[in-house]
Scaffold this motif. Structure first.
Motif, PDB file in Angstrom:
ATOM      1  N   ALA A  28       0.661  -1.296  -0.102  1.00 40.20           N
ATOM      2  CA  ALA A  28       0.049  -0.149   0.087  1.00 40.20           C
ATOM      3  C   ALA A  28       0.875   1.256  -0.104  1.00 40.20           C
ATOM      4  N   ILE A  29       1.749   1.325   0.878  1.00 42.10           N
ATOM      5  CA  ILE A  29       2.701   2.746   0.957  1.00 42.10           C
ATOM      6  C   ILE A  29       3.428   2.524  -0.390  1.00 42.10           C
ATOM      7  N   LEU A  30       3.804   1.327  -0.887  1.00 45.52           N
ATOM      8  CA  LEU A  30       4.727   1.276  -2.257  1.00 45.52           C
ATOM      9  C   LEU A  30       3.791   2.207  -3.262  1.00 45.52           C
ATOM     10  N   CYS A  31       2.737   1.764  -3.466  1.00 43.59           N
ATOM     11  CA  CYS A  31       1.745   2.570  -4.406  1.00 43.59           C
ATOM     12  C   CYS A  31       1.340   3.827  -3.960  1.00 43.59           C
ATOM     13  N   VAL A  32       1.233   3.963  -2.778  1.00 38.34           N
ATOM     14  CA  VAL A  32       0.848   5.285  -2.278  1.00 38.34           C
ATOM     15  C   VAL A  32       1.547   6.602  -2.358  1.00 38.34           C
ATOM     16  N   VAL A  33       2.923   6.184  -1.693  1.00 38.53           N
ATOM     17  CA  VAL A  33       3.923   7.148  -1.699  1.00 38.53           C
ATOM     18  C   VAL A  33       5.027   6.955  -2.573  1.00 38.53           C
ATOM     19  N   LYS A  60       4.968  -9.016  -7.194  1.00 39.06           N
ATOM     20  CA  LYS A  60       4.881  -9.518  -8.501  1.00 39.06           C
ATOM     21  C   LYS A  60       3.799  -8.641  -9.388  1.00 39.06           C
ATOM     22  N   SER A  61       3.840  -8.670 -10.571  1.00 37.10           N
ATOM     23  CA  SER A  61       2.771  -8.014 -11.300  1.00 37.10           C
ATOM     24  C   SER A  61       1.527  -8.835 -11.017  1.00 37.10           C
ATOM     25  N   ALA A  62       0.571  -8.236 -11.388  1.00 32.25           N
ATOM     26  CA  ALA A  62      -0.755  -8.804 -11.403  1.00 32.25           C
ATOM     27  C   ALA A  62      -0.921 -10.002 -12.559  1.00 32.25           C
ATOM     28  N   SER A  63      -1.110 -11.045 -12.447  1.00 31.61           N
ATOM     29  CA  SER A  63      -1.391 -11.838 -13.601  1.00 31.61           C
ATOM     30  C   SER A  63      -2.809 -12.143 -14.015  1.00 31.61           C
ATOM     31  N   THR A  64      -3.683 -11.519 -13.179  1.00 27.26           N
ATOM     32  CA  THR A  64      -5.226 -11.599 -13.450  1.00 27.26           C
ATOM     33  C   THR A  64      -5.708 -10.528 -13.554  1.00 27.26           C
ATOM     34  N   GLU A  89      -8.454  -9.581 -12.191  1.00 28.18           N
ATOM     35  CA  GLU A  89      -8.759  -9.386 -10.782  1.00 28.18           C
ATOM     36  C   GLU A  89      -7.933  -8.765 -10.082  1.00 28.18           C
ATOM     37  N   GLY A  90      -6.633  -9.350 -10.120  1.00 27.05           N
ATOM     38  CA  GLY A  90      -5.486  -8.950  -9.283  1.00 27.05           C
ATOM     39  C   GLY A  90      -5.055  -7.226  -9.683  1.00 27.05           C
ATOM     40  N   LYS A  91      -5.262  -6.917 -11.011  1.00 29.64           N
ATOM     41  CA  LYS A  91      -5.005  -5.667 -11.407  1.00 29.64           C
ATOM     42  C   LYS A  91      -6.287  -4.764 -10.772  1.00 29.64           C
ATOM     43  N   CYS A  92      -7.413  -5.054 -10.961  1.00 27.17           N
ATOM     44  CA  CYS A  92      -8.687  -4.409 -10.428  1.00 27.17           C
ATOM     45  C   CYS A  92      -8.463  -4.326  -8.719  1.00 27.17           C
ATOM     46  N   LEU A  93      -7.825  -5.186  -8.094  1.00 26.81           N
ATOM     47  CA  LEU A  93      -7.736  -5.170  -6.640  1.00 26.81           C
ATOM     48  C   LEU A  93      -6.773  -3.919  -6.363  1.00 26.81           C
ATOM     49  N   ARG A  94      -5.641  -3.813  -7.105  1.00 28.55           N
ATOM     50  CA  ARG A  94      -4.857  -2.780  -7.106  1.00 28.55           C
ATOM     51  C   ARG A  94      -5.458  -1.317  -7.144  1.00 28.55           C
ATOM     52  N   ASP A 121      -8.031   2.011 -19.180  1.00 29.96           N
ATOM     53  CA  ASP A 121      -8.876   1.297 -18.377  1.00 29.96           C
ATOM     54  C   ASP A 121      -8.238   1.268 -17.062  1.00 29.96           C
ATOM     55  N   HIS A 122      -8.976   1.302 -15.749  1.00 34.71           N
ATOM     56  CA  HIS A 122      -8.502   1.750 -14.690  1.00 34.71           C
ATOM     57  C   HIS A 122      -7.617   0.791 -13.952  1.00 34.71           C
ATOM     58  N   CYS A 123      -7.955  -0.468 -14.244  1.00 26.36           N
ATOM     59  CA  CYS A 123      -7.191  -1.593 -13.666  1.00 26.36           C
ATOM     60  C   CYS A 123      -5.940  -1.667 -14.244  1.00 26.36           C
ATOM     61  N   GLU A 124      -5.973  -1.441 -15.547  1.00 29.04           N
ATOM     62  CA  GLU A 124      -4.628  -1.509 -16.311  1.00 29.04           C
ATOM     63  C   GLU A 124      -3.643  -0.229 -16.016  1.00 29.04           C
ATOM     64  N   ALA A 125      -4.446   0.792 -15.763  1.00 24.79           N
ATOM     65  CA  ALA A 125      -3.664   2.053 -15.334  1.00 24.79           C
ATOM     66  C   ALA A 125      -2.956   2.044 -13.963  1.00 24.79           C
ATOM     67  N   ALA A 126      -3.705   1.314 -12.979  1.00 22.71           N
ATOM     68  CA  ALA A 126      -2.997   0.948 -11.519  1.00 22.71           C
ATOM     69  C   ALA A 126      -2.036   0.193 -11.649  1.00 22.71           C
ATOM     70  N   GLU A 127      -1.900  -0.867 -12.311  1.00 16.20           N
ATOM     71  CA  GLU A 127      -1.003  -1.660 -12.666  1.00 16.20           C
ATOM     72  C   GLU A 127       0.481  -0.966 -13.421  1.00 16.20           C
ATOM     73  N   GLU A 128       0.120  -0.311 -14.207  1.00 15.85           N
ATOM     74  CA  GLU A 128       1.238   0.536 -14.746  1.00 15.85           C
ATOM     75  C   GLU A 128       1.752   1.526 -13.528  1.00 15.85           C
ATOM     76  N   TYR A 129       0.820   2.253 -12.901  1.00 16.29           N
ATOM     77  CA  TYR A 129       1.299   3.347 -11.897  1.00 16.29           C
ATOM     78  C   TYR A 129       2.266   2.522 -10.671  1.00 16.29           C
ATOM     79  N   CYS A 130       1.700   1.188 -10.381  1.00 15.18           N
ATOM     80  CA  CYS A 130       2.624   0.806  -9.525  1.00 15.18           C
ATOM     81  C   CYS A 130       3.873   0.280  -9.913  1.00 15.18           C
TER      82      CYS A 130
END
Length: 148
Positions: A9-14, A57-61, A63-68, A122-131
């Motif tokens: 969470a902190i990795l993605c947040v800050v 690890k990068s999300a493989s599904t 749902e994993g991307k959408c979780l992020r 796509d929000h899920c893909e975008a979150a993965e790219e930001y992370c």
């Protein structure tokens, strides 16, 4: 396991700013777990999706991307349009670093770099790219992990 969820969470947040302060770690873990469980239910994510987060690890599904994406939205680090909110990320960084100048300098550099990238609509893909960007920028700035 909660330590790894908070780390993610902190990795993605800050942007993976080192944390060594008097913040209430138990409260942060509890808050993250609550949001994570809600997002798991909202997205249909599985324990395997969470294990990927823990393993950095990068999300493989999908749902994993959408979780992020869901977690990032709950922390308001990405907005309703799926775009990175640097001002919010900086507020989180300030809280986690307790405003330490040296750590905030790193956080600003990481956040600024990732705010400039082009991402999927796509929000899920975008979150993965930001992370991915946040993780790569953290490593480039010599920040390999968060010590909580």
């Amino acid at each position: 396991m909660a330590k790894y969820f908070l780390t993610f969470a902190i990795l993605c947040v800050v942007g993976a700013v080192l944390v060594r302060g008097a913040i209430d770690k138990n409260a942060l873990i509890a808050e993250f777990m609550s949001k994570g469980e809600a997002c798991k239910a909202e997205t249909g994510a599985t324990d395997a999706d969470l294990a990927e987060i823990i393993g950095k690890k990068s999300a493989s599904t999908a749902e994993g991307k959408c979780l992020r994406a869901c977690i990032m939205k709950k922390y308001e680090v990405i907005d309703a349009n799926g775009k990175f909110a640097p001002s919010v990320a900086l507020k989180h960084a300030e809280m986690y670093t307790e405003g330490a100048d040296d750590k905030m300098k790193i956080a600003r550099e990481i956040i600024d770099a990732c705010a400039k990238i082009s991402v999927s609509d796509d929000h899920c893909e975008a979150a993965e790219e930001y992370c991915k960007c946040l993780h790569e920028q953290a490593l480039a700035h010599g920040v390999e992990d968060i010590d909580i």
